[in-house]
Every structure is written in C-alpha cells, then in structure tokens.
Design an enzyme around this catalytic site. Structure first.
Site, PDB file in Angstrom:
ATOM      1  N   GLU A 204       0.736  -1.226  -0.194  1.00  0.00           N
ATOM      2  CA  GLU A 204       0.015  -0.022   0.096  1.00  0.00           C
ATOM      3  C   GLU A 204       0.741   1.300   0.064  1.00  0.00           C
ATOM      4  O   GLU A 204       0.119   2.500  -0.028  1.00  0.00           O
ATOM      5  CB  GLU A 204      -0.964   0.041   1.156  1.00  0.00           C
ATOM      6  CG  GLU A 204      -2.179  -0.836   0.958  1.00  0.00           C
ATOM      7  CD  GLU A 204      -1.770  -2.187   0.778  1.00  0.00           C
ATOM      8  OE1 GLU A 204      -2.316  -2.753  -0.267  1.00  0.00           O
ATOM      9  OE2 GLU A 204      -1.292  -2.901   1.450  1.00  0.00           O
ATOM     10  N   ASN A 288      -0.952  -7.685  -4.015  1.00  0.00           N
ATOM     11  CA  ASN A 288      -1.575  -6.864  -4.899  1.00  0.00           C
ATOM     12  C   ASN A 288      -0.355  -5.962  -5.447  1.00  0.00           C
ATOM     13  O   ASN A 288       0.422  -5.442  -4.838  1.00  0.00           O
ATOM     14  CB  ASN A 288      -2.578  -5.918  -4.202  1.00  0.00           C
ATOM     15  CG  ASN A 288      -1.944  -4.947  -3.009  1.00  0.00           C
ATOM     16  OD1 ASN A 288      -1.812  -5.675  -1.988  1.00  0.00           O
ATOM     17  ND2 ASN A 288      -1.766  -3.680  -3.120  1.00  0.00           N
ATOM     18  N   ASP A 330      -7.344  -4.564  -5.199  1.00  0.00           N
ATOM     19  CA  ASP A 330      -6.546  -4.960  -4.341  1.00  0.00           C
ATOM     20  C   ASP A 330      -6.820  -6.342  -3.655  1.00  0.00           C
ATOM     21  O   ASP A 330      -7.314  -6.577  -2.541  1.00  0.00           O
ATOM     22  CB  ASP A 330      -6.631  -3.932  -2.796  1.00  0.00           C
ATOM     23  CG  ASP A 330      -6.128  -4.305  -1.632  1.00  0.00           C
ATOM     24  OD1 ASP A 330      -4.970  -4.727  -1.888  1.00  0.00           O
ATOM     25  OD2 ASP A 330      -6.556  -4.173  -0.660  1.00  0.00           O
TER      26      ASP A 330
END
EC number: 1.1.2.7
Length: 626
Positions: A204, A288, A330
């Site tokens: 992230e 991801n 995601d």
C-alpha cells in the site's frame, strides 16, 4: 602460503560437509516429528501440510458442550492479535502485536512466565503499517546440538530475531526491510530445513515485494527472490513454467509493466506458507500491485497476485500462476496454501494445493508443476469474474465491476477485503473438506490519481464497504460465512452465515469438530458434517486469530487469542468514524463496537475446565523456610 591455507580450508569444509548436512537433516526430521505429535503445535498451520488439522478427539461432538476455560493469559496489549500461539515440549510461546513482545509459559503452571522478550522498536514503524499493528506468529527450530533450539519472530520495524527457546536471549538479529520506504514485517516466520523464510509488507506504500531465506543458525542471507523486475531478481528456474508455458515464462517481470513502474509495484507477501518435502518446494502467494488505481500501471503487472512454487534450497521458482492479471481491486493473493493428496475426477491420485483467494475464487493446483485443476467461486455472489477459463487460467471479467477512471464501480463483490483474507483455514483429510472463514462484503470504488512518495500511502482509491447480498445491508450485519468445501467436486457441503467476517481462520479435529473465533468475541464449535452449532463461549474480546489444540499430561486443550483489531477492527481500535477511513473498513464494521471492545491475550479451554490449577497448590508461593 595463502594458496595452501585456502586449500586446507576447502578440504576442511569438505570434511565437515557431511556432518553439517547430517545436523540439518536431524533438525528438520525432529521438527517434522514434533509436528506429528498432538502434544505440540510447532509451526503456523501445525505442520508442513498447513492444514490446521489435529487427530485429537478427546473433545468431540458428543461432549464439546462441556468445554470450560482452564486458564487465561493477558499479553498487556490491546491491538489486534492474529495467528496462534506455539506449544512445544510443555511450553507455550505467545506473541503480540506491536511492539511484538514474546512470552514463554510453563504449561504446568501457565501463570509463571519463564521468560519474556520486549524489544525496543523504532516508533516510526507504526506510521507506515497498513491495517493495524498486527503480527501473525512465531516459528520454532529444534536446534542441532551446536545451536540451541530457537523461537523466531518478526518485528514491525523490519527486524527478524532468533531467541533461545529456553532462555529468551537473542541469538541473532537481522534487518529485512526499510521502514523509510514503508516496508514492514507482520508475517510469521517459516522454518524449512536450515532456513527461515521471511516475506514482506507494504504494498500500500509502493513497496516492491520479496521473499528471503536466512540461515536459521546465523541469520545470514541465503537467497532473496523478488515478485517484480528482471528474471535474475525473480530467480526464475531454467524450466520455469515449462509444463504451463501459457502462464508466462521469462522476461515478464518487466515487460508487463510500463517503464520502471515495477520498482514501486508491490507484490509483497505477508500471508501463509506451505512446504512439500517431496517436491522441495515452498508454496506462497504474492500480493497486490501498487497503486490500487489500475489506470496508473497498465499491463498484467507480473508477478504480483501469483502462486509460486520455489525451491527451498535455491529460491528458484519452478512455477508461477498469476490468478488476477492487472488486479483492479486490491485482491492481494497471499492467503493460506493447503497441500493435500486426493483423487481427481478421473480417479487419479494427485498432489494438490488449495488456495482460497481474496478475489472470490478458490483455486486448486497440481503442486508438482502448478497446473490449474479447478477454480470455483467462494460464493455465488462473486460478480467481478464470470468464471475462470481452466485451459488458459485466465479469469473472465465482468466490465461492469471494473474500477477504471471513467467508471464509478458500485456493488463490487468481493470488496478489497476479499471474500477471504488472512485467516488460516483447515483441511480434514478424512472428509476431504476444507473449512473456510469468509468475508461477505462488497464495495463501491472511486479511483483518483496521486504521485508516488517514498514512505507514504500509495493507493489512489476511496472505498465504501457494506455487507454482501446475503447480509443485512440496513443494519450492517451478516458480513461473514463459514463453509465446508470439496475441492474435487467444487461443491459446498454446508455454509452458515455470521454477524461479522470470519477473519481468523478455522481448526478441524478428529473429534468431528470445526472451531473458529468471531469478531464479535465468540469461540464456536460446529459439527464437521452438518455445520450445526454445538457450542460457543463469549471470550473477552473479538478474535482475529485461529484456534489451535494440544495435549498436556493427557488432557486436550483448545486455545485461541482474543484481541479485536486488524483491518476489520481499525475503526474500533483507532476510534475512527469516517466510513471510508481504514481503506473502507470503518463503514463496513460500524456496528462492531456494539458487540466487543479491545483486549489482548490467550484463553485456553478443556472439558470441565480441567487443568493445572485443579491442584490448588500449583502457582502458590512457597516459603523457603518451610
């Protein structure tokens, strides 16, 4: 002279090599032996099959209603407690969320802390941690005569640490990542032979994912394999995907990215591993791609979202199957990997690997070469994919639920949390059933553009989450399920709804029982064959870890961490109100605080609460003068 010394040293090393190999084999054999004993729980998933299955049946469906607490232990911390404790030779090893404390407890008197490790960490790690300050567990190495038995742990601030299992003293400590770019550690270490396998976190924040093997005795790096980039960084074997060339082979770690985007492209792996001594392959999934906004990274973004089989000794990838090319949602593919041996529809016994993915599909592969055997929806409400083409391995998308910039995606199922996340599920080999905890959550997705800045969140999407179609969208309940799945037929024997997501995972036993914890703070037991609820107990806080079981002095115990948190609990833990905060989790779990509050510890059950404190003298102070 130097040439002579070098030659002598080389000869000495050759002479020592058989002894070194023998010690490695001894330690590995001992770990396998310990994992087969139901007195112990020596690694995440219990054994290399990673199946969370125990042959214990002292507690069974005829007497499970007699389960009572035998003892509890508070960790003194309130953030989410994921994973499960270890039990080895009469000791329980307990881990915590940040600052990643570790406790060794004497099972003869668990109120007596044998040792404790409380590391001092860089507090800056807290600011770059995604989704609470969790940690998924410990690993154990039995020692080899020269090096003591070790407890291995990861710390949020990037360190991997080996502790003496008897004393708690630090044996070695190494840096695995760099919190300045947002790379942290939340994963449980995984011991294979003389190596400890460590993943990474931080996709992230644009962290490039990698998997590292360290020498378990010294902490020296043995190999490191990246998820993206040039083949030499990926450690692709010469025969990589040779039997499934349509999955992709060499050169794609850069060719499927625009420019140098792979350098900040994610693909971290913070989930669970499995290992097959027969193939000598470690199985795991990469996460991801970064950022979440798919417009900013054209291409398939290999090898994010991939199930890899890597050689334990060299790190070379023998196969890689990308489940979600060019992920738009995601759907980090790091979930549990569960090997099994089953007969396929043609009656042929296959070495299989089953993986319930965030993307709403449960995959079964041939674990010898990565060939796709089956791919079925975790629930019939999955709408991002219509199906998976078994010949090509490609998912067939429904463009209505894509997340491109010119399209506001609504009612996307699953949400970014996935219909399955970090929970460690179980497999009952007698029934050939996988017992899976499910997140029944959907979302609306609004993308936006943003620049990359090292150490800052690199997401590019605003999410609004809510219960799936089978839940109660008005009252924000019905966000979870528990299911029994047959990988060969692709069918579900039973499924039950839950108030909140079943986040932590399941435990299956030969007592015909399936145990699991719930976010609203219950430990539950269901009938393995029917799914009927047989027993439950309200524990002090919500559970986001999985149950485990062991025996001590002839008594079977069932234990689970309590301590709500993790991604679904961020709103409660950090007192957030904006429904889009916590990457969308706050809105989905807005009712969670009505049912549980923070806590942190382990609670242990047995029939009628039998345990060490049945003897009132256990734990009592004894005067030295008497």
């Amino acid at each position: 002279m130097s040439r002579f010394v070098t030659s002598v040293s080389a000869l000495a090393m050759l002479a020592l090599a058989p002894a070194a190999l023998s010690s490695v084999a001894y330690a590995n054999d001992k770990l396998v032996e310990l994992s087969k004993s139901d007195d112990n729980w020596v690694m995440p998933g219990k054994n290399y099959d990673s199946n969370n299955y125990s042959e214990l049946k002292q507690v069974n469906k005829s007497n499970v209603k007699q389960l009572r607490p035998a003892w509890t232990f508070s960790t003194g911390l309130l953030n989410g407690h994921e994973g499960a404790p270890l039990v080895v030779d009469g000791k329980m090893y307990v881990h915590t969320s940040f600052p990643n404390n570790t406790f060794a407890l004497d099972l003869d008197d668990p109120g007596h802390i044998l040792w404790q490790d409380k590391p001092k960490q860089n507090p800056a790690a807290r600011a770059v941690a995604c989704c609470d300050l969790v940690n998924r567990g410990l690993a154990y190495w039995p020692g080899d005569g020269k090096t003591p038995a070790l407890i291995l742990k990861t710390q949020l601030d990037r360190h991997v640490v080996a502790l003496n299992a008897e004393t708690g003293e630090t044996v070695w400590k190494v840096e695995n990542s760099d919190i300045k770019v947002g790379s942290t550690l939340t994963i449980a270490p995984y011991v294979v032979k003389d190596k400890v396998i460590i993943g990474s976190s931080g996709a992230e924040l644009g962290v490039r994912g990698y998997l590292t093997a360290y020498d378990v005795k010294t902490g020296g790096q043995v190999w490191r394999a990246y998820a993206t980039g040039p083949d030499k960084d990926l450690l692709l074997a010469d025969d990589f995907n040779v039997k499934n060339a349509h999955y992709g082979q060499k050169g794609l770690g850069t060719a499927t990215w625009e420019g140098d985007a792979w350098k900040i492209g994610g693909g971290t792996n913070w989930g669970w591993y499995a290992y097959d001594p027969g193939t000598n392959l470690i199985y795991f999934g990469t996460g991801n791609p970064a950022p979440w906004n798919e417009t900013m990274r054209p291409g398939d973004n290999k090898w994010t979202m991939t199930i890899f089989g890597r050689d334990a000794d060299t790190g070379e990838a023998k196969f890689g199957y990308q489940k979600t090319p060019h992920d738009e949602w995601d759907y980090a593919g790091v979930n549990v990997m569960m090997p099994s041996e089953q007969k396929d529809k043609d009656g042929k016994t296959r070495k299989l690997l089953t993986h319930p993915d965030r993307n709403g599909i449960v995959y079964t592969l041939d674990r010898t070469d990565g060939a796709l055997v089956s791919a079925n929806k975790l629930d019939d409400t999955v709408n991002v994919f219509k199906t998976v083409d078994l010949k090509t391995g490609q998912p067939v998308r429904d463009p209505e639920y894509g997340t491109r910039m010119d399209h506001l995606a609504k009612d996307v199922c699953p949400s970014a949390m996935g219909y399955h996340n970090q929970g460690h599920d179980s497999y009952d080999p007698k029934r050939e059933l996988f017992f899976m905890g499910i997140n029944h959550i959907c979302m609306d997705w609004e993308p936006f553009m943003l620049p990359y800045r090292a150490g800052q969140f690199f997401v590019g999407a605003t999410l609004n989450m809510y219960p799936g179609p089978k839940g109660d969208r008005q009252n924000y309940e019905g966000l979870g399920q528990i299911k029994a799945y047959n990988a060969i037929t692709g069918s579900y024997k039973w499924e039950k709804m839950e108030r909140f997501a079943v986040w932590g995972g399941t435990l299956a036993t030969a007592g015909d029982l399936v145990f699991y914890g719930t976010l609203d703070g219950y430990l539950k037991a269901r009938d393995s064959d029917t799914g009927d609820l047989l027993w439950k107990f309200k524990i002090p806080s919500g559970a986001i870890g999985y149950p485990m079981t062991y025996t001590h002095k002839g008594t079977q115990y069932v234990a689970i961490y309590y301590g709500v948190g993790g991604w679904p609990g961020v709103g409660l833990v950090f007192d957030l109100a904006d429904p889009t905060a916590g990457l969308g989790a706050v809105g989905a779990f807005k009712k969670l605080a009505n049912y549980t509050q923070q806590g942190g510890g382990v609670i242990v059950f047995s029939l009628d609460g039998k345990g060490p404190y049945d003897d009132p003298n256990v734990g009592e102070w004894k005067s030295a003068s008497k």
